[in-house]
Design a protein around this motif. Structure first.
Motif, PDB file in Angstrom:
ATOM      1  N   ARG A 122       0.826  -1.207   0.000  1.00 47.08           N
ATOM      2  CA  ARG A 122       0.000   0.000   0.000  1.00 47.08           C
ATOM      3  C   ARG A 122       0.856   1.250   0.000  1.00 47.08           C
ATOM      4  NH1 ARG A 122      -5.437  -0.172   2.807  1.00 47.08           N
ATOM      5  NH2 ARG A 122      -4.864   1.946   3.297  1.00 47.08           N
ATOM      6  N   LEU A 123       2.110   1.091   0.364  1.00 45.20           N
ATOM      7  CA  LEU A 123       2.971   2.259   0.508  1.00 45.20           C
ATOM      8  C   LEU A 123       3.819   2.431  -0.730  1.00 45.20           C
ATOM      9  CD1 LEU A 123       4.134   1.311   4.045  1.00 45.20           C
ATOM     10  CD2 LEU A 123       2.289   2.840   3.434  1.00 45.20           C
ATOM     11  N   TYR A 127       8.464   5.411   1.885  1.00 48.16           N
ATOM     12  CA  TYR A 127       7.695   4.765   2.938  1.00 48.16           C
ATOM     13  C   TYR A 127       7.823   3.250   2.819  1.00 48.16           C
ATOM     14  CZ  TYR A 127       5.391   9.191   3.806  1.00 48.16           C
ATOM     15  OH  TYR A 127       5.131  10.479   4.119  1.00 48.16           O
ATOM     16  N   LEU A 130      11.076   2.060   4.221  1.00 48.71           N
ATOM     17  CA  LEU A 130      11.015   2.025   5.680  1.00 48.71           C
ATOM     18  C   LEU A 130      10.270   0.788   6.161  1.00 48.71           C
ATOM     19  CD1 LEU A 130      11.239   3.703   8.385  1.00 48.71           C
ATOM     20  CD2 LEU A 130       8.877   4.230   7.927  1.00 48.71           C
ATOM     21  N   GLY A 134      11.418  -2.609   8.359  1.00 51.24           N
ATOM     22  CA  GLY A 134      10.786  -3.123   9.558  1.00 51.24           C
ATOM     23  C   GLY A 134      10.774  -4.637   9.579  1.00 51.24           C
ATOM     24  N   ILE A 137      13.860  -5.957  11.061  1.00 50.96           N
ATOM     25  CA  ILE A 137      13.947  -5.775  12.506  1.00 50.96           C
ATOM     26  C   ILE A 137      13.001  -6.733  13.211  1.00 50.96           C
ATOM     27  CG2 ILE A 137      13.507  -4.127  14.344  1.00 50.96           C
ATOM     28  CD1 ILE A 137      14.566  -2.004  12.505  1.00 50.96           C
ATOM     29  N   VAL A 138      11.791  -6.891  12.649  1.00 44.42           N
ATOM     30  CA  VAL A 138      10.821  -7.771  13.293  1.00 44.42           C
ATOM     31  C   VAL A 138      11.324  -9.217  13.286  1.00 44.42           C
ATOM     32  CG1 VAL A 138       8.537  -8.771  13.049  1.00 44.42           C
ATOM     33  CG2 VAL A 138       8.828  -6.318  12.866  1.00 44.42           C
ATOM     34  N   ASN A 141      14.270  -9.600  15.606  1.00 42.62           N
ATOM     35  CA  ASN A 141      13.817  -9.511  16.996  1.00 42.62           C
ATOM     36  C   ASN A 141      13.107 -10.791  17.434  1.00 42.62           C
ATOM     37  OD1 ASN A 141      11.476  -7.855  18.927  1.00 42.62           O
ATOM     38  ND2 ASN A 141      13.654  -7.683  19.300  1.00 42.62           N
ATOM     39  N   ASN A 145      14.075 -13.918  20.251  1.00 35.33           N
ATOM     40  CA  ASN A 145      13.228 -14.140  21.420  1.00 35.33           C
ATOM     41  C   ASN A 145      12.399 -15.410  21.399  1.00 35.33           C
ATOM     42  OD1 ASN A 145      13.600 -11.756  23.208  1.00 35.33           O
ATOM     43  ND2 ASN A 145      13.278 -10.764  21.250  1.00 35.33           N
TER      44      ASN A 145
ATOM     45  N   LEU B 226      18.610   2.236  16.245  1.00 35.61           N
ATOM     46  CA  LEU B 226      17.217   2.064  16.684  1.00 35.61           C
ATOM     47  C   LEU B 226      16.574   3.393  17.069  1.00 35.61           C
ATOM     48  CD1 LEU B 226      16.614  -1.166  18.729  1.00 35.61           C
ATOM     49  CD2 LEU B 226      15.606  -0.444  16.588  1.00 35.61           C
ATOM     50  N   LEU B 229      15.683   5.131  13.899  1.00 37.49           N
ATOM     51  CA  LEU B 229      14.523   4.525  13.231  1.00 37.49           C
ATOM     52  C   LEU B 229      13.235   4.865  13.960  1.00 37.49           C
ATOM     53  CD1 LEU B 229      15.642   1.037  12.013  1.00 37.49           C
ATOM     54  CD2 LEU B 229      14.845   2.947  10.676  1.00 37.49           C
ATOM     55  N   PHE B 232      12.320   8.249  13.180  1.00 37.50           N
ATOM     56  CA  PHE B 232      11.730   8.348  11.848  1.00 37.50           C
ATOM     57  C   PHE B 232      10.294   7.849  11.829  1.00 37.50           C
ATOM     58  CE2 PHE B 232      10.726   6.816   7.658  1.00 37.50           C
ATOM     59  CZ  PHE B 232      10.779   8.027   7.008  1.00 37.50           C
ATOM     60  N   ILE B 233      10.048   6.768  12.561  1.00 44.32           N
ATOM     61  CA  ILE B 233       8.665   6.270  12.638  1.00 44.32           C
ATOM     62  C   ILE B 233       7.773   7.365  13.202  1.00 44.32           C
ATOM     63  CG2 ILE B 233       7.171   4.604  13.752  1.00 44.32           C
ATOM     64  CD1 ILE B 233       9.501   2.685  13.709  1.00 44.32           C
ATOM     65  N   VAL B 236       6.941   9.782  10.572  1.00 52.39           N
ATOM     66  CA  VAL B 236       5.934   9.270   9.645  1.00 52.39           C
ATOM     67  C   VAL B 236       4.556   9.307  10.279  1.00 52.39           C
ATOM     68  CG1 VAL B 236       5.141   7.222   8.428  1.00 52.39           C
ATOM     69  CG2 VAL B 236       7.528   7.832   8.377  1.00 52.39           C
ATOM     70  N   ALA B 270      11.401  -7.835  25.625  1.00 52.08           N
ATOM     71  CA  ALA B 270      12.475  -7.890  24.639  1.00 52.08           C
ATOM     72  C   ALA B 270      11.952  -7.671  23.226  1.00 52.08           C
ATOM     73  CB  ALA B 270      13.202  -9.225  24.727  1.00 52.08           C
ATOM     74  N   ILE B 271      10.665  -7.875  23.002  1.00 50.01           N
ATOM     75  CA  ILE B 271      10.180  -7.702  21.637  1.00 50.01           C
ATOM     76  C   ILE B 271       9.596  -6.306  21.414  1.00 50.01           C
ATOM     77  CG2 ILE B 271       9.833 -10.138  21.130  1.00 50.01           C
ATOM     78  CD1 ILE B 271       6.874  -9.696  21.612  1.00 50.01           C
ATOM     79  N   PRO B 273      10.990  -3.681  19.838  1.00 48.90           N
ATOM     80  CA  PRO B 273      11.090  -3.187  18.465  1.00 48.90           C
ATOM     81  C   PRO B 273       9.971  -3.717  17.579  1.00 48.90           C
ATOM     82  CG  PRO B 273      13.214  -3.945  19.221  1.00 48.90           C
ATOM     83  CD  PRO B 273      12.242  -4.321  20.275  1.00 48.90           C
ATOM     84  N   THR B 274       9.648  -5.006  17.765  1.00 51.40           N
ATOM     85  CA  THR B 274       8.564  -5.579  16.970  1.00 51.40           C
ATOM     86  C   THR B 274       7.273  -4.826  17.221  1.00 51.40           C
ATOM     87  OG1 THR B 274       9.621  -7.702  17.199  1.00 51.40           O
ATOM     88  CG2 THR B 274       7.349  -7.723  16.477  1.00 51.40           C
ATOM     89  N   TRP B 277       7.104  -1.569  15.346  1.00 50.33           N
ATOM     90  CA  TRP B 277       6.870  -1.718  13.909  1.00 50.33           C
ATOM     91  C   TRP B 277       5.455  -2.153  13.620  1.00 50.33           C
ATOM     92  CZ3 TRP B 277       9.783   0.134  10.193  1.00 50.33           C
ATOM     93  CH2 TRP B 277      11.053   0.524  10.549  1.00 50.33           C
ATOM     94  N   LEU B 280       3.406   0.827  13.789  1.00 48.45           N
ATOM     95  CA  LEU B 280       3.564   1.617  12.568  1.00 48.45           C
ATOM     96  C   LEU B 280       2.759   1.027  11.427  1.00 48.45           C
ATOM     97  CD1 LEU B 280       5.218   3.880  11.045  1.00 48.45           C
ATOM     98  CD2 LEU B 280       6.619   2.006  10.254  1.00 48.45           C
ATOM     99  N   PHE B 281       2.835  -0.294  11.281  1.00 49.58           N
ATOM    100  CA  PHE B 281       2.104  -0.951  10.195  1.00 49.58           C
ATOM    101  C   PHE B 281       0.611  -0.688  10.315  1.00 49.58           C
ATOM    102  CE2 PHE B 281       5.701  -3.737   9.076  1.00 49.58           C
ATOM    103  CZ  PHE B 281       5.593  -3.616   7.719  1.00 49.58           C
ATOM    104  N   LEU B 284      -0.131   2.970   9.527  1.00 53.37           N
ATOM    105  CA  LEU B 284       0.026   3.255   8.099  1.00 53.37           C
ATOM    106  C   LEU B 284      -1.070   2.585   7.287  1.00 53.37           C
ATOM    107  CD1 LEU B 284       3.825   3.139   7.347  1.00 53.37           C
ATOM    108  CD2 LEU B 284       2.323   5.091   7.463  1.00 53.37           C
ATOM    109  N   PHE B 285      -1.555   1.475   7.807  1.00 52.75           N
ATOM    110  CA  PHE B 285      -2.614   0.763   7.096  1.00 52.75           C
ATOM    111  C   PHE B 285      -3.913   1.554   7.148  1.00 52.75           C
ATOM    112  CE2 PHE B 285      -4.518  -3.275   5.757  1.00 52.75           C
ATOM    113  CZ  PHE B 285      -3.529  -3.640   4.886  1.00 52.75           C
TER     114      PHE B 285
END
Lengths: 341, 299
Positions: A122-123, A127, A130, A134, A137-138, A141, A145, B226, B229, B232-233, B236, B270-271, B273-274, B277, B280-281, B284-285
């Motif tokens: 969609r982006l 964008y 970016l 992600g 990173i996801v 991460n 874990n 991080l 980023l 930046f998020i 946005v 610990a998660i 960062p996830t 994001w 953000l998703f 943005l959606f």
């Protein structure tokens, strides 16, 4: 007829060179050559999306990580898995031959990229970059874990050694040929149109989303295979294996060599591999005329960055500048000089 | 529970401030050049190192350290603008090309610092008079440094917003962001404006770096990754190009992260960062143009 014979001779020469390399190169150099080959495979895969289709994605690190863990889990010895991981029984007992593991790894990498990137379609533009970042990173991460599956930060070790020069360069040749054919087909041309102008492509009756997904699917399948080969060469995988630094080096290879060409990524990979070998002594520190130069970790990446920036300023399309190597030197490859089309 | 929540909000203040200051830098440069300055996190990191080196090795007072951070960050920001962005843009390079160059600059600077200082963590010197914990009657713990960081950030945010809204240069900046060619026609020197945007953005990154160092007490060459980023998020989410929006989004993300850690079981922390994001998703959606005012200009 003539063309076919030349093609056959080319293949024979290629494999003869590989045979010579395997028998006469020292162990260290052979490893380097294999490393170069599998980096070139990954670079070709990434180049399909980032170069030909011109959707710049940094998410391939994440999908490669998925593929790497897949092949590792499928081929690790059962005792190792039982000792360190808490897997469901079927996965713990599962052990598949290397080619099948590689194939499954490629497919899962492909699946991961489609699932993760579909929302991102969609982006547009930066964008999208970016959002794709992600994904790295996801996945990284999560790999750190989800301990029962990935053994956390320590990663998986003791992956059996399967990668050899024949696998790597055989696959490289096959992938190179397939991509070459793909880019000359209807589908490849559709990708190139999308890279120039998405609206135009839509007006021409090209299903833009379908072709974008296709490009990502094929691209991440190839880079997933590259990741699997990497795992069976380095014999371990951890969450940092395909981190931002790796992504950066691959982007640098493609951008320096030339995006949107087949020879560009391979040449870029060769340049960076050779450069790395030349700078390696500096990075590890050395003694010169009684003067001790301390080790400077990261020197390689600094040089890569400087080279990348210079190329981006003075030759934004990379060294190949949008043409293949054999179009630059048609005589050398025995091709007739074509009038520009 | 209410008290706990309030405590978490207080804990989030300094982190939110750091992100807000970073987000403004991203949003200004994007508003004017239409580019993500990927190296912004490294400008931030170098600012922190300037302050650290001056305070630890020269023994200068803390306030000089802040000045060094701001100055160092500005210097690096202007260096990047002059030697990486401007040559690219002068050749009418595509956005992607410039982005790759800035990606290169980011990794280049980070590895340069790794090369010089190693990748280990270093302790950021915090002046003891800043680092005191106050306990209110209702049992809230308030660290004075958080208050300081939040106060300074608030003042800077108001100052920058006023500058953009009311001063002549600020008006010129908005004009360039709205339409660079038209602005040039009415006599705005867009080159100066671009330089100014980089200078202000980098200076704020420098302040943010000191805030980071004071708040977390550590710094290392990859700290900008991080933090940058997340900044930046925030930019946005705030509707890129929108300065107050970026600042508010910075606080939202800071608060969101702290609440995520504070309210969910510890094994989830610990998660983080996830979580950011995924946030953000989702946003943005639902709203691809960010939370506040869909625009590509500075308001």
């Amino acid at each position: 007829m003539n063309g076919k014979i030349k093609f056959l001779i080319g293949i024979i020469v290629y494999f003869a060179l590989l045979w010579l390399a395997q028998n006469f190169l020292r162990d260290y150099h052979l490893r380097l050559l294999i490393q170069f080959g599998l980096t070139a495979i990954v670079a070709l895969g990434v180049n399909l999306t980032n170069g030909y289709t011109n959707i710049f994605s940094l998410g391939f690190g994440g999908t490669m990580l998925v593929a790497g863990y897949t092949t590792a889990l499928l081929t690790l010895p059962v005792e190792y898995k039982a000792q360190f991981l808490q897997l469901p029984l079927w996965l713990e007992q599962l052990s598949v031959p290397f080619p099948l593991a590689m194939l499954i790894a490629g497919c899962l990498g492909m699946l991961a990229s489609i699932i993760l990137l579909l929302p991102a379609f969609r982006l547009r533009g930066q964008y999208f970059i970016l959002a794709s970042m992600g994904i790295n990173i996801v996945v990284e991460n999560l790999a750190e874990n989800v301990r029962w599956l990935t053994h956390g930060n320590i990663g998986l070790r003791g992956i059996p050694m399967y990668t050899n020069i024949w696998w790597v360069f055989g696959l490289l040749a096959i992938i190179f040929y397939c991509l070459h054919r793909l880019m000359q087909s209807k589908h490849g041309r559709a990708l190139v149109v999308i890279s120039k102008d998405q609206e135009l492509a839509g007006v021409m009756g090209i299903n833009v989303v379908r072709y974008k997904v296709l490009s990502f699917a094929v691209g991440s399948f190839i880079s997933g295979i590259g990741a699997a080969l990497w795992c069976h060469q380095v014999l371990m995988i951890n969450p940092k294996a395909f981190s931002l630094l790796y992504v950066f080096q691959l982007v640098a290879m493609i951008a320096i060599g030339g995006t949107g060409t087949l020879s560009g990524p391979i040449i870029g990979a060769a340049i960076l591999m050779i450069g790395t070998e030349l700078i390696m002594p500096l990075q590890e520190g050395f003694t010169l005329f009684g003067m001790t130069i301390p080790p400077a970790f990261g020197a390689i990446n600094v040089f890569t960055a400087i080279l990348l920036i210079i190329i981006m300023i003075f030759r934004p399309k990379g060294l190949m500048n949008g043409k293949e190597l054999w179009e630059h030197f048609p005589r050398l490859f025995g091709l007739k000089k074509q009038s520009s089309s | 529970m209410d008290l706990y929540l309030l405590q978490q909000v207080i804990n989030a203040l300094s982190y939110g401030s750091i992100l807000a200051l970073l987000a403004i830098g991203y949003t200004m440069i994007y508003g004017i050049l239409g580019l993500i300055n990927f190296a912004h996190g490294e400008i931030f990191m170098i600012g922190a190192f300037c302050a650290y080196l001056l305070i630890t090795f020269v023994g200068s007072p803390f306030i000089l350290g802040i000045a060094a951070a701001v100055g160092g960050a500005m210097l690096i920001g202007l260096f990047i603008e002059r030697f990486i962005y401007r040559p690219c843009l002068n050749r009418n390079a595509e956005v992607l090309t410039v982005f790759i160059a800035s990606f290169g600059a980011s990794l280049g600077f980070r590895n340069l610092m790794t090369m010089i200082y190693g990748d280990g963590r270093r302790a950021f010197p915090i002046p003891p008079q800043l680092d005191q914990i106050l306990v209110t009657e209702s049992g809230l713990f308030i660290n004075t440094k958080d208050i300081w960081i939040f106060g300074v950030t608030l003042i800077l945010l108001i100052a920058v917003s006023c500058f953009i809204k009311f001063s002549r240069l600020g008006v010129a900046m908005r004009a360039v962001a709205y339409n660079a060619n038209a602005a040039r026609l009415v006599g705005v020197n867009s080159r100066v404006i671009v330089t100014l945007a980089f200078a202000i953005g980098s200076a704020l990154a420098g302040v943010s770096a000191v805030a980071y160092g004071t708040s977390f007490g550590i710094l290392n060459p990859s700290m900008g990754y991080l933090a940058g980023l997340n900044g930046f998020i925030a930019a946005v989410l705030g509707g890129i190009g929108n300065v107050p929006g970026a600042a508010i989004a910075g606080f939202i993300i800071g608060l969101g992260e702290v609440l995520f850690v504070g309210l969910l079981p510890p094994s989830w922390s610990a998660i983080r960062p996830t979580f950011v994001w995924i946030l953000l998703f989702i946003i943005l959606f639902i709203k691809p143009s960010g939370l506040f005012r869909p625009n590509i200009r500075i308001e």
